[in-house]
Design a protein around this motif. Structure first.
Motif, PDB file in Angstrom:
ATOM      1  N   MET A   1      59.779  15.439  23.972  1.00 16.46           N
ATOM      2  CA  MET A   1      58.567  16.239  23.852  1.00 16.46           C
ATOM      3  C   MET A   1      57.405  15.437  24.440  1.00 16.46           C
ATOM      4  O   MET A   1      57.199  14.294  24.087  1.00 16.46           O
ATOM      5  N   ASP A   2      56.665  16.056  25.363  1.00 18.33           N
ATOM      6  CA  ASP A   2      55.535  15.346  25.962  1.00 18.33           C
ATOM      7  C   ASP A   2      54.254  15.628  25.183  1.00 18.33           C
ATOM      8  O   ASP A   2      54.244  16.379  24.215  1.00 18.33           O
ATOM      9  N   ASP A   3      53.169  14.977  25.602  1.00 23.08           N
ATOM     10  CA  ASP A   3      51.892  15.099  24.902  1.00 23.08           C
ATOM     11  C   ASP A   3      51.397  16.548  24.846  1.00 23.08           C
ATOM     12  O   ASP A   3      50.839  16.979  23.839  1.00 23.08           O
ATOM     13  N   LEU A   4      51.602  17.289  25.933  1.00 21.45           N
ATOM     14  CA  LEU A   4      51.148  18.680  25.960  1.00 21.45           C
ATOM     15  C   LEU A   4      51.868  19.502  24.895  1.00 21.45           C
ATOM     16  O   LEU A   4      51.257  20.307  24.200  1.00 21.45           O
ATOM     17  N   ASP A   5      53.169  19.303  24.773  1.00 23.17           N
ATOM     18  CA  ASP A   5      53.921  20.022  23.746  1.00 23.17           C
ATOM     19  C   ASP A   5      53.394  19.699  22.350  1.00 23.17           C
ATOM     20  O   ASP A   5      53.265  20.588  21.507  1.00 23.17           O
ATOM     21  N   LYS A   6      53.074  18.451  22.116  1.00 20.39           N
ATOM     22  CA  LYS A   6      52.539  18.041  20.810  1.00 20.39           C
ATOM     23  C   LYS A   6      51.202  18.710  20.538  1.00 20.39           C
ATOM     24  O   LYS A   6      50.947  19.199  19.439  1.00 20.39           O
ATOM     25  N   ILE A   7      50.345  18.754  21.552  1.00 18.70           N
ATOM     26  CA  ILE A   7      49.037  19.396  21.400  1.00 18.70           C
ATOM     27  C   ILE A   7      49.210  20.888  21.148  1.00 18.70           C
ATOM     28  O   ILE A   7      48.557  21.464  20.282  1.00 18.70           O
ATOM     29  N   MET A   8      50.093  21.516  21.915  1.00 14.75           N
ATOM     30  CA  MET A   8      50.323  22.958  21.761  1.00 14.75           C
ATOM     31  C   MET A   8      50.781  23.293  20.346  1.00 14.75           C
ATOM     32  O   MET A   8      50.383  24.311  19.786  1.00 14.75           O
ATOM     33  N   GLN A   9      51.593  22.441  19.749  1.00 14.09           N
ATOM     34  CA  GLN A   9      52.095  22.706  18.396  1.00 14.09           C
ATOM     35  C   GLN A   9      50.985  22.678  17.355  1.00 14.09           C
ATOM     36  O   GLN A   9      51.118  23.288  16.299  1.00 14.09           O
ATOM     37  N   THR A  10      49.891  21.986  17.644  1.00 16.73           N
ATOM     38  CA  THR A  10      48.793  21.901  16.679  1.00 16.73           C
ATOM     39  C   THR A  10      47.863  23.109  16.746  1.00 16.73           C
ATOM     40  O   THR A  10      47.043  23.299  15.857  1.00 16.73           O
ATOM     41  N   LEU A  11      48.003  23.933  17.787  1.00 15.52           N
ATOM     42  CA  LEU A  11      47.112  25.074  17.973  1.00 15.52           C
ATOM     43  C   LEU A  11      47.594  26.292  17.188  1.00 15.52           C
ATOM     44  O   LEU A  11      48.798  26.470  16.975  1.00 15.52           O
TER      45      LEU A  11
ATOM     46  N   GLU B   1      48.764  30.063  16.519  1.00  7.50           N
ATOM     47  CA  GLU B   1      49.689  30.886  17.308  1.00  7.50           C
ATOM     48  C   GLU B   1      48.960  31.759  18.334  1.00  7.50           C
ATOM     49  O   GLU B   1      49.386  31.864  19.478  1.00  7.50           O
ATOM     50  N   GLU B   2      47.841  32.340  17.943  1.00  6.42           N
ATOM     51  CA  GLU B   2      47.083  33.209  18.847  1.00  6.42           C
ATOM     52  C   GLU B   2      46.593  32.429  20.067  1.00  6.42           C
ATOM     53  O   GLU B   2      46.666  32.906  21.199  1.00  6.42           O
ATOM     54  N   GLU B   3      46.097  31.226  19.833  1.00  3.85           N
ATOM     55  CA  GLU B   3      45.606  30.405  20.941  1.00  3.85           C
ATOM     56  C   GLU B   3      46.753  29.955  21.843  1.00  3.85           C
ATOM     57  O   GLU B   3      46.632  29.946  23.068  1.00  3.85           O
ATOM     58  N   ARG B   4      47.890  29.582  21.252  1.00  6.44           N
ATOM     59  CA  ARG B   4      49.061  29.209  22.054  1.00  6.44           C
ATOM     60  C   ARG B   4      49.489  30.366  22.935  1.00  6.44           C
ATOM     61  O   ARG B   4      49.804  30.184  24.107  1.00  6.44           O
ATOM     62  N   GLY B   5      49.490  31.583  22.374  1.00  5.25           N
ATOM     63  CA  GLY B   5      49.869  32.755  23.145  1.00  5.25           C
ATOM     64  C   GLY B   5      48.935  32.999  24.317  1.00  5.25           C
ATOM     65  O   GLY B   5      49.382  33.310  25.422  1.00  5.25           O
ATOM     66  N   ALA B   6      47.645  32.829  24.083  1.00  6.27           N
ATOM     67  CA  ALA B   6      46.663  33.022  25.160  1.00  6.27           C
ATOM     68  C   ALA B   6      46.862  31.989  26.261  1.00  6.27           C
ATOM     69  O   ALA B   6      46.783  32.309  27.451  1.00  6.27           O
ATOM     70  N   ILE B   7      47.128  30.758  25.876  1.00  6.80           N
ATOM     71  CA  ILE B   7      47.348  29.688  26.866  1.00  6.80           C
ATOM     72  C   ILE B   7      48.612  29.974  27.667  1.00  6.80           C
ATOM     73  O   ILE B   7      48.624  29.845  28.893  1.00  6.80           O
TER      74      ILE B   7
END
Length: 108
Positions: free
Chosen positions: A1-11, A13-19
């Motif tokens: 898991m890279d840094d981006l994946d770790k950051i995405m997990q902290t967001l 669900e709605e924000e992850r979907g938009a990204i």
């Protein structure tokens, strides 16, 4: 898991979907102009980011062939990173360093 994946997990669900939706839109761009528009940038923004005159940015967006270094500079002016991946016999090989060498290394 890279840094981006770790950051995405902290967001949320709605924000992850938009990204993920926005990333999908950017991936479906078929030319540099579409990529620039999807990134919300103007030709002037690209001009400032690359040092290429605005009228030459317009010409560049219509070209089918250019140097890797030019393409890399264009993508970076949009806030992106150029990735080059070759898929040979089902094996994916990251060739992005070729574009990086075009910035720093000797011309072959």
């Amino acid at each position: 898991m890279d840094d981006l994946d770790k950051i995405m997990q902290t967001l949320p669900e709605e924000e992850r979907g938009a990204i993920q939706k926005r990333a999908g839109e950017l991936v479906t761009a078929y030319n540099l102009r579409e990529l620039r528009v999807l990134a919300g940038r103007t030709q002037e923004d690209v001009s400032v980011g690359t040092g290429i005159k605005q009228n030459n940015v317009s010409r560049l967006e219509k070209r089918a062939d250019m140097k890797l270094s030019t393409l890399r500079d264009y993508v970076e002016s949009l806030g992106g990173t150029l990735k080059i991946v070759a898929d040979v016999a089902g094996k994916k090989v990251d060739l992005s360093r070729i574009a990086e060498r075009s910035r720093h290394g000797p011309k072959l």
